[in-house]
Design a protein around this motif. Structure first.
Motif, mmCIF file in Angstrom:
data_model
loop_
_atom_site.group_PDB
_atom_site.id
_atom_site.type_symbol
_atom_site.label_atom_id
_atom_site.label_comp_id
_atom_site.label_asym_id
_atom_site.label_seq_id
_atom_site.Cartn_x
_atom_site.Cartn_y
_atom_site.Cartn_z
ATOM 1 N N LEU A 4 -26.997 47.657 2.984
ATOM 2 C CA LEU A 4 -26.423 48.399 2.048
ATOM 3 C C LEU A 4 -26.946 48.310 0.579
ATOM 4 O O LEU A 4 -27.110 47.157 0.006
ATOM 5 C CB LEU A 4 -24.836 48.196 1.961
ATOM 6 C CG LEU A 4 -24.106 48.434 3.208
ATOM 7 C CD1 LEU A 4 -22.703 47.877 2.977
ATOM 8 C CD2 LEU A 4 -24.238 49.713 3.765
ATOM 9 N N MET A 34 -16.249 53.733 5.633
ATOM 10 C CA MET A 34 -17.025 53.125 4.437
ATOM 11 C C MET A 34 -15.764 52.935 3.135
ATOM 12 O O MET A 34 -14.916 53.576 3.486
ATOM 13 C CB MET A 34 -18.150 53.941 4.042
ATOM 14 C CG MET A 34 -19.219 54.148 5.218
ATOM 15 S SD MET A 34 -20.511 55.033 4.413
ATOM 16 C CE MET A 34 -21.193 53.668 3.446
ATOM 17 N N SER A 50 -11.060 53.575 0.368
ATOM 18 C CA SER A 50 -11.723 53.676 1.526
ATOM 19 C C SER A 50 -11.671 55.456 2.164
ATOM 20 O O SER A 50 -10.749 56.160 1.745
ATOM 21 C CB SER A 50 -11.021 52.673 2.617
ATOM 22 O OG SER A 50 -9.642 53.109 2.949
ATOM 23 N N ARG A 71 -18.160 60.819 0.454
ATOM 24 C CA ARG A 71 -19.024 60.529 1.346
ATOM 25 C C ARG A 71 -20.294 61.707 1.606
ATOM 26 O O ARG A 71 -19.775 62.806 1.701
ATOM 27 C CB ARG A 71 -18.848 60.021 2.583
ATOM 28 C CG ARG A 71 -17.926 60.643 3.608
ATOM 29 C CD ARG A 71 -17.367 60.029 4.607
ATOM 30 N NE ARG A 71 -18.555 59.208 5.511
ATOM 31 C CZ ARG A 71 -18.004 58.231 6.205
ATOM 32 N NH1 ARG A 71 -16.868 57.671 6.242
ATOM 33 N NH2 ARG A 71 -19.099 57.559 6.892
ATOM 34 N N ASN A 76 -25.575 58.844 4.895
ATOM 35 C CA ASN A 76 -24.913 57.425 5.028
ATOM 36 C C ASN A 76 -24.486 56.801 3.600
ATOM 37 O O ASN A 76 -24.795 55.779 3.413
ATOM 38 C CB ASN A 76 -25.709 56.540 6.070
ATOM 39 C CG ASN A 76 -25.736 56.852 7.517
ATOM 40 O OD1 ASN A 76 -24.543 57.379 7.936
ATOM 41 N ND2 ASN A 76 -26.685 56.471 8.311
ATOM 42 N N CYS A 95 -19.336 47.469 -1.989
ATOM 43 C CA CYS A 95 -19.060 48.689 -0.603
ATOM 44 C C CYS A 95 -19.300 47.881 0.475
ATOM 45 O O CYS A 95 -19.752 46.814 0.753
ATOM 46 C CB CYS A 95 -20.135 49.843 -1.010
ATOM 47 S SG CYS A 95 -21.856 49.422 -0.398
ATOM 48 N N PHE A 97 -19.562 48.859 4.916
ATOM 49 C CA PHE A 97 -19.816 49.948 6.040
ATOM 50 C C PHE A 97 -19.343 49.345 7.338
ATOM 51 O O PHE A 97 -19.860 48.111 7.765
ATOM 52 C CB PHE A 97 -21.164 50.176 5.963
ATOM 53 C CG PHE A 97 -21.731 51.229 7.068
ATOM 54 C CD1 PHE A 97 -22.391 50.663 8.279
ATOM 55 C CD2 PHE A 97 -21.954 52.643 6.816
ATOM 56 C CE1 PHE A 97 -22.773 51.614 9.144
ATOM 57 C CE2 PHE A 97 -22.277 53.618 7.587
ATOM 58 C CZ PHE A 97 -22.741 53.022 8.993
#
Length: 115
Positions: A4, A34, A50, A71, A76, A95, A97
């Motif tokens: 990330l 995410m 989130s 997002r 991604n 962040c 994932f």
């Protein structure tokens, strides 16, 4: 290997705005939960916002109405638009994932809001 990469932190005056980005690489295309946490000096890491696989969002009470998470599934990438920033928003923002019951973290980006 999932990685990330965060960007967009910096120094801003109170009332200003910043936009954080976090791009996940090393995975095949997938849509996964995410989000963003933050940690201020001497404090615990706390959830900021989130976004689920189907786009549902959740925010900490003290950022509702000021921050917006979004997002881009094709990239991604998750974003955090932060408006009306306050000195108490100063923290390192991380962040995350979620993939296959594992949580991956970014390296963190510093956000400093001056009064």
């Amino acid at each position: 290997q999932v990685q990330l990469v965060e960007s967009g932190g910096g120094l801003v005056q109170a009332g200003g705005s910043l936009r954080l980005s976090c791009a996940a690489s090393g995975i095949a295309f997938s849509i996964n939960p995410m989000g963003w946490y933050r940690q201020a000096p001497g404090k615990r890491r706390e959830l900021v916002a989130s976004i689920s696989s189907d786009g549902r969002t959740n925010y900490a009470d003290d950022v509702k109405g000021r921050f917006t998470i979004s997002r881009d599934n094709a990239k991604n990438t998750v974003y955090l638009q932060m408006n009306s920033l306050k000195p108490e928003d100063t923290a390192v923002y991380y962040c995350y994932f979620d993939l296959n019951y594992l949580r991956y973290w970014g390296q963190g980006t510093q956000v400093t809001v001056s009064s």
